[in-house]
Design a protein around this motif. Structure first.
Motif, mmCIF file in Angstrom:
data_model
loop_
_atom_site.group_PDB
_atom_site.id
_atom_site.type_symbol
_atom_site.label_atom_id
_atom_site.label_comp_id
_atom_site.label_asym_id
_atom_site.label_seq_id
_atom_site.Cartn_x
_atom_site.Cartn_y
_atom_site.Cartn_z
ATOM 1 N N ASP A 223 66.803 73.304 35.627
ATOM 2 C CA ASP A 223 67.444 73.266 36.936
ATOM 3 C C ASP A 223 67.711 71.834 37.405
ATOM 4 O OD1 ASP A 223 68.227 74.787 39.413
ATOM 5 O OD2 ASP A 223 66.717 73.461 40.255
ATOM 6 N N ILE A 224 68.949 71.546 37.764
ATOM 7 C CA ILE A 224 69.335 70.207 38.190
ATOM 8 C C ILE A 224 68.633 69.798 39.477
ATOM 9 C CG2 ILE A 224 71.394 71.206 39.275
ATOM 10 C CD1 ILE A 224 70.963 67.585 38.045
ATOM 11 N N GLN A 225 68.443 70.768 40.393
ATOM 12 C CA GLN A 225 67.789 70.439 41.657
ATOM 13 C C GLN A 225 66.335 70.013 41.435
ATOM 14 O OE1 GLN A 225 69.819 73.157 41.405
ATOM 15 N NE2 GLN A 225 71.479 72.287 42.641
ATOM 16 N N ALA A 226 65.658 70.687 40.490
ATOM 17 C CA ALA A 226 64.269 70.333 40.197
ATOM 18 C C ALA A 226 64.190 68.929 39.598
ATOM 19 C CB ALA A 226 63.662 71.358 39.237
ATOM 20 N N PHE A 227 65.131 68.627 38.707
ATOM 21 C CA PHE A 227 65.179 67.306 38.089
ATOM 22 C C PHE A 227 65.422 66.232 39.144
ATOM 23 C CE2 PHE A 227 67.918 64.190 35.587
ATOM 24 C CZ PHE A 227 66.830 63.538 35.016
ATOM 25 N N GLN A 228 66.387 66.491 40.032
ATOM 26 C CA GLN A 228 66.704 65.504 41.055
ATOM 27 C C GLN A 228 65.576 65.362 42.083
ATOM 28 O OE1 GLN A 228 70.661 66.672 42.480
ATOM 29 N NE2 GLN A 228 71.525 65.025 41.226
ATOM 30 N N LYS A 229 64.837 66.432 42.291
ATOM 31 C CA LYS A 229 63.692 66.350 43.205
ATOM 32 C C LYS A 229 62.646 65.384 42.661
ATOM 33 C CE LYS A 229 60.138 69.161 45.500
ATOM 34 N NZ LYS A 229 59.594 70.539 45.665
ATOM 35 N N GLU A 230 62.391 65.462 41.354
ATOM 36 C CA GLU A 230 61.425 64.551 40.743
ATOM 37 C C GLU A 230 61.955 63.115 40.731
ATOM 38 O OE1 GLU A 230 58.292 65.364 39.948
ATOM 39 O OE2 GLU A 230 58.834 67.277 40.851
ATOM 40 N N LEU A 231 63.258 62.967 40.501
ATOM 41 C CA LEU A 231 63.860 61.628 40.597
ATOM 42 C C LEU A 231 63.686 61.074 42.017
ATOM 43 C CD1 LEU A 231 67.231 62.005 38.636
ATOM 44 C CD2 LEU A 231 65.262 60.621 37.968
ATOM 45 N N GLY A 232 63.832 61.968 43.004
ATOM 46 C CA GLY A 232 63.648 61.562 44.394
ATOM 47 C C GLY A 232 62.240 61.082 44.671
ATOM 48 N N LYS A 233 61.250 61.708 44.030
ATOM 49 C CA LYS A 233 59.866 61.264 44.191
ATOM 50 C C LYS A 233 59.685 59.852 43.636
ATOM 51 C CE LYS A 233 57.604 65.813 43.937
ATOM 52 N NZ LYS A 233 56.652 66.640 43.142
ATOM 53 N N LEU A 234 60.287 59.612 42.477
ATOM 54 C CA LEU A 234 60.206 58.285 41.878
ATOM 55 C C LEU A 234 60.879 57.243 42.771
ATOM 56 C CD1 LEU A 234 61.049 59.262 38.188
ATOM 57 C CD2 LEU A 234 58.847 58.412 39.013
ATOM 58 N N TYR A 235 62.026 57.621 43.318
ATOM 59 C CA TYR A 235 62.753 56.734 44.226
ATOM 60 C C TYR A 235 61.902 56.396 45.441
ATOM 61 C CZ TYR A 235 66.213 55.211 47.662
ATOM 62 O OH TYR A 235 66.886 54.512 48.632
ATOM 63 N N THR A 236 61.324 57.423 46.051
ATOM 64 C CA THR A 236 60.519 57.222 47.255
ATOM 65 C C THR A 236 59.309 56.344 46.955
ATOM 66 O OG1 THR A 236 61.204 59.371 48.137
ATOM 67 C CG2 THR A 236 59.209 58.393 49.065
ATOM 68 N N SER A 237 58.646 56.591 45.836
ATOM 69 C CA SER A 237 57.473 55.802 45.469
ATOM 70 C C SER A 237 57.813 54.328 45.352
ATOM 71 C CB SER A 237 56.890 56.296 44.138
ATOM 72 O OG SER A 237 56.403 57.617 44.260
ATOM 73 N N PHE A 238 58.952 54.045 44.729
ATOM 74 C CA PHE A 238 59.346 52.648 44.567
ATOM 75 C C PHE A 238 59.874 52.050 45.861
ATOM 76 C CE2 PHE A 238 62.216 49.178 43.738
ATOM 77 C CZ PHE A 238 61.503 48.408 42.829
ATOM 78 N N HIS A 239 60.794 52.764 46.498
ATOM 79 C CA HIS A 239 61.499 52.204 47.648
ATOM 80 C C HIS A 239 60.561 51.875 48.798
ATOM 81 C CE1 HIS A 239 64.777 51.283 50.311
ATOM 82 N NE2 HIS A 239 64.445 52.243 51.137
ATOM 83 N N TYR A 240 59.578 52.716 49.052
ATOM 84 C CA TYR A 240 58.726 52.498 50.203
ATOM 85 C C TYR A 240 57.515 51.624 49.900
ATOM 86 C CZ TYR A 240 61.643 55.729 52.683
ATOM 87 O OH TYR A 240 62.736 56.314 53.269
ATOM 88 N N ARG A 241 57.328 51.285 48.627
ATOM 89 C CA ARG A 241 56.244 50.367 48.301
ATOM 90 C C ARG A 241 56.765 48.985 47.947
ATOM 91 N NH1 ARG A 241 52.183 54.091 44.547
ATOM 92 N NH2 ARG A 241 52.373 55.977 45.795
ATOM 93 N N LYS A 242 58.005 48.920 47.512
ATOM 94 C CA LYS A 242 58.606 47.646 47.124
ATOM 95 C C LYS A 242 59.830 47.348 47.986
ATOM 96 C CE LYS A 242 56.181 46.139 43.576
ATOM 97 N NZ LYS A 242 55.619 44.781 43.495
ATOM 98 N N ILE A 243 59.731 47.665 49.262
ATOM 99 C CA ILE A 243 60.892 47.534 50.138
ATOM 100 C C ILE A 243 61.315 46.069 50.276
ATOM 101 C CG2 ILE A 243 59.558 47.292 52.261
ATOM 102 C CD1 ILE A 243 61.672 49.216 53.515
ATOM 103 N N ASP A 244 62.572 45.839 50.353
ATOM 104 C CA ASP A 244 63.116 44.499 50.494
ATOM 105 C C ASP A 244 62.887 44.030 51.933
ATOM 106 O OD1 ASP A 244 64.542 42.187 50.682
ATOM 107 O OD2 ASP A 244 66.434 43.028 49.984
ATOM 108 N N LYS A 245 61.818 43.270 52.114
ATOM 109 C CA LYS A 245 61.438 42.871 53.463
ATOM 110 C C LYS A 245 62.493 41.970 54.101
ATOM 111 C CE LYS A 245 56.470 43.324 52.697
ATOM 112 N NZ LYS A 245 55.148 42.661 52.704
ATOM 113 N N LYS A 246 63.133 41.133 53.308
ATOM 114 C CA LYS A 246 64.161 40.257 53.858
ATOM 115 C C LYS A 246 65.359 41.064 54.332
ATOM 116 C CE LYS A 246 62.956 36.119 51.197
ATOM 117 N NZ LYS A 246 63.439 35.109 50.221
#
Length: 358
Positions: A223-246
């Motif tokens: 299922d594409i939605q399931a795959f994209q959901k897991e990609l979204g988790k990876l995105y969130t983990s990175f984006h909110y921990r390595k946010i571009d402070k500048k």
């Protein structure tokens, strides 16, 4: 010349018709495919017309602009969105960035600004088309032969989209890729295994290169939605921990500028002293590096946008009252001079011309 299909979404008739009638669509190599009065109607148009670009207002009845972007990308993940926002809607505009929107215009926008944004959107559409074509044309055959993890650069492209905080691109690439694999005959079981391998690869790269540990759920279907959901988790983990402070600091400067535009003392020094508590010279250098313009240029732009909005939406408001609302409370004549230099008309001339045309 390739045509790019555009939809305009705004609950204000004058805004829709203004954009539709003033833009030289043929010259741009674009086609105005349709218009919509709210997000719900726009979603129906997206399914029917398959646009490349959607220009949308933020605040609308039934389905607003943010909901439209989120749901529209699920229907057609290759769409490039341009957001229209009014004063006081900056928070909503920044929320749109979470969906990958990278271009917004402050209402009311003139023909030049909209044309420039549309020219930019064509480059974005071309990049999406080119990326998809380059990464699928010669590599699908390898996938069909091995029936395992896909030997291509797309897993790296997905990782790059995560690192660059481009969630929209992440979803576009993943959907287009899987659709292509299925159209070429990859089995559903092989697709499921491939998706799990890709998620594992990205997770390992985030951990080894950036120190971001994630917990992924093994996919039990293709299922594409399931795959994209897991990609979204990876995105969130990175984006909110390595946010571009500048980058976020520049967004904060813009937000505070709009909030305090009535204050005649507003400046980068004032913001540094009262809100940001950082060296104003550092903030000025950072702002210019990120935006390509001086803060004083941005401040003038916001003041003039506010003035333009007030002149058109409040036809009985006195010029000195407009000046006060835009931070020129002690010198309405200076306000008029700045306005004329910026737009080529005095405030009175601008208002008169608008009323005569409408």
């Amino acid at each position: 010349m390739s045509s790019y299909r555009v939809i305009i979404v705004d609950d204000e008739r004058m805004a829709r018709e203004g954009i539709a009638e003033t833009i030289e669509w043929t010259t741009l190599g674009m086609v105005l495919a349709g218009t919509a009065v709210n997000g719900q109607q726009a979603l129906e148009k997206i399914q029917e017309l398959q646009p490349d670009v959607v220009i949308t207002d933020i605040k609308m009845p039934i389905v607003d602009g943010l909901q439209l972007i989120e749901q529209g990308l699920k229907i057609s993940p290759h769409i490039v969105f341009i957001v229209l926002s009014g004063f006081g809607e900056f928070e909503l505009a920044t929320q749109a960035m979470r969906f990958g929107v990278r271009r917004y215009l402050l209402k009311p926008s003139d023909e030049h600004e909209i044309t420039e944004a549309l020219q930019w959107s064509k480059q974005e559409v071309d990049a999406i088309r080119s990326n998809f074509a380059e990464n699928t044309q010669s590599k699908v055959s390898n996938a069909l032969a091995s029936q395992g993890i896909i030997s291509s650069s797309i897993p790296s492209d997905l990782l790059q989209a995560i690192v660059e905080a481009d969630e929209s691109r992440l979803m576009k690439i993943s959907r287009l890729w899987i659709e292509q694999l299925l159209s070429e005959g990859l089995s559903l079981h092989a697709l499921q295994e491939n998706n799990n391998h890709v998620l594992s690869y990205i997770g390992n790269q985030l951990k080894s290169e950036y120190g971001i540990s994630t917990t992924l759920t093994a996919l039990e279907s293709h299922d594409i939605q399931a795959f994209q959901k897991e990609l979204g988790k990876l995105y969130t983990s990175f984006h909110y921990r390595k946010i571009d402070k500048k980058g976020m600091l520049v967004i904060k400067i813009k937000q505070l500028t709009i909030q305090h535009i009535q204050n005649r003392q507003l400046s980068l020094q004032w913001l540094a002293q009262h809100y940001l508590f950082l060296n104003s010279e550092y903030l000025g250098k950072l702002f210019r590096q990120d935006t390509g313009e001086k803060y004083t240029q941005f401040l003038t732009f916001v003041r003039m946008k506010k003035a333009k909005e007030l002149l058109l939406s409040h036809p009985t408001m006195k010029i000195y009252e407009v000046a006060e609302q835009c931070g020129f409370e002690r010198d309405p004549q200076y306000f008029s001079n700045v306005f004329k230099k910026f737009y080529g008309f005095t405030p009175n001339e601008y208002r008169k011309q608008y009323l005569e045309d409408n």
